[in-house]
Design a protein around this motif. Sequence first.
Motif, PDB file in Angstrom:
ATOM      1  N   TRP A   1      -9.885   5.651   2.241  1.00 29.22           N
ATOM      2  CA  TRP A   1     -10.287   4.613   1.289  1.00 29.22           C
ATOM      3  C   TRP A   1      -9.086   3.938   0.645  1.00 29.22           C
ATOM      4  N   PHE A   2      -7.961   4.648   0.557  1.00 24.99           N
ATOM      5  CA  PHE A   2      -6.742   3.985   0.073  1.00 24.99           C
ATOM      6  C   PHE A   2      -6.359   2.842   1.014  1.00 24.99           C
ATOM      7  N   ALA A   3      -6.464   3.094   2.311  1.00 31.80           N
ATOM      8  CA  ALA A   3      -6.143   2.050   3.288  1.00 31.80           C
ATOM      9  C   ALA A   3      -7.137   0.899   3.206  1.00 31.80           C
ATOM     10  N   VAL A   4      -8.433   1.223   3.124  1.00 38.70           N
ATOM     11  CA  VAL A   4      -9.459   0.179   3.059  1.00 38.70           C
ATOM     12  C   VAL A   4      -9.276  -0.679   1.803  1.00 38.70           C
ATOM     13  N   GLU A   5      -9.046  -0.028   0.654  1.00 38.06           N
ATOM     14  CA  GLU A   5      -8.891  -0.775  -0.598  1.00 38.06           C
ATOM     15  C   GLU A   5      -7.604  -1.611  -0.597  1.00 38.06           C
TER      16      GLU A   5
END
Length: 455
Positions: free
Chosen positions: A119-123
């Motif tokens: 989710w860090f990458a997606v955000e």
Amino acid sequence: MAGEPRRQRRFIFDDYSIEEVPIVERYGLYNVFLTLSASFGAIAVLFAGGVLGGGLNFTNAIIAVMVGNIILSIIGALSGVIGAYSGLSTYVGWRLPFGRVGGKLLGFALITITTGIGWFAVESWFFGVVMNEIYPNNPFFSVWAAALWGGALMILSTYIGYRALSFLSYFILPQHVWLIAVGLFLAISLHGGWGAVWTAVPKSHMSLADAITATVGLYIAGSLIAPDITRFAKRPRDSVVAWVLHMFVFYPFLILGAVAIVLLTGSVIITEDMLKLGMGLGILLIIVLGQWIINTVNLYSGSLSFTNAIPIRRDYSSIIVGIIGTLLAAYWGYTAGASLAPFESFITVLGSLLPAAGGSVFAEFFIVKPYLEGVKNPFERFKLIPGKEYPELNLTGILSFAAGALAGFFLTVGIAAINAILVAFIVHVILAYAFKRTEIKYELGKYVYMGGVVK
């Protein structure tokens, strides 16, 4: 350690990643309240309000949010108070119900991969997308470039640790509340007043049950990893009050404010509605600061989980995990058009297992330790004592987690996350009682806890 001056520690940025936070490093109610409120889902809450406003009238939206709030307040308060009593991060605390190896594996899979990297990458990618929409012809704001420098800012905040989250919360929480208040005022002023809010008809239909499920699902992960923040609370009751206050003051105001704006302006995308109202700078502030702190929390929890699984300092692990996530985000931005759907589905499936782990943890702390093992003092239930032996694997926790995960996936009635928590809780208690009565060996392997030593 009680007389130790604040911050006079071996590793100033390690944030007590694998040991108890000492009392001199803890904070009061106001600080914990602001940090929780700013850290969990500010921009996600606004978008969730947009979704509810697209399918519910305002009365039903209030009902859905209030019911969801009650559920989330209970779960977050139970989870948060464990962190305040123990002073341990979520994943180090998992060593008690799951064993060291079990806690490491579950923490790495459910948090480091899903939140810290995934989710860090997606955000970060989403941050790049939005910045590019605002400044479309500037190379510095191309999707991949903005994802890179945005990710770097978030890594820096996470490297510093709780103090950075605490500092940012003093600015970001008031900013979000002020912006939604201005947006709500403008929408009401321009579109018929409060009477129009109560009589507005949504464009589509969402059942009340689905709305409650969505409200709970939005915050369930944050509720269960609350100990990552509440371990810094001076008193356990502060963690409970801070969580419940932010759930009934901050959360409803943002999500219901977004619902009202959407009902009045027509678009289910709250940022589009705010742009229609002339809040261009406000949108930029929401995105930049909101994404910054939310993704800092993603990476912070991921770094704590990574450190618990692999013996490396938390500040270093935040850099490693953050770089992987940032490079993923930049790659997606550079390849423009590559679908993230399969990856999002993968990390969503892993993340949906988290409630089952929460059920096992609740059972261990609130039932097994005090009533089956006689540890009445809550400060002692999840106490890890340096030099003492603990199990590498606890079958009670592993089996109850598996049962809860299966219930969450396959039960077709109720809310999946709540099903997972309840089934894991019940199975954990039953297994613990059965194993102790029959003297079946359920703790496998031994290791000596070495406190805060990180090699």
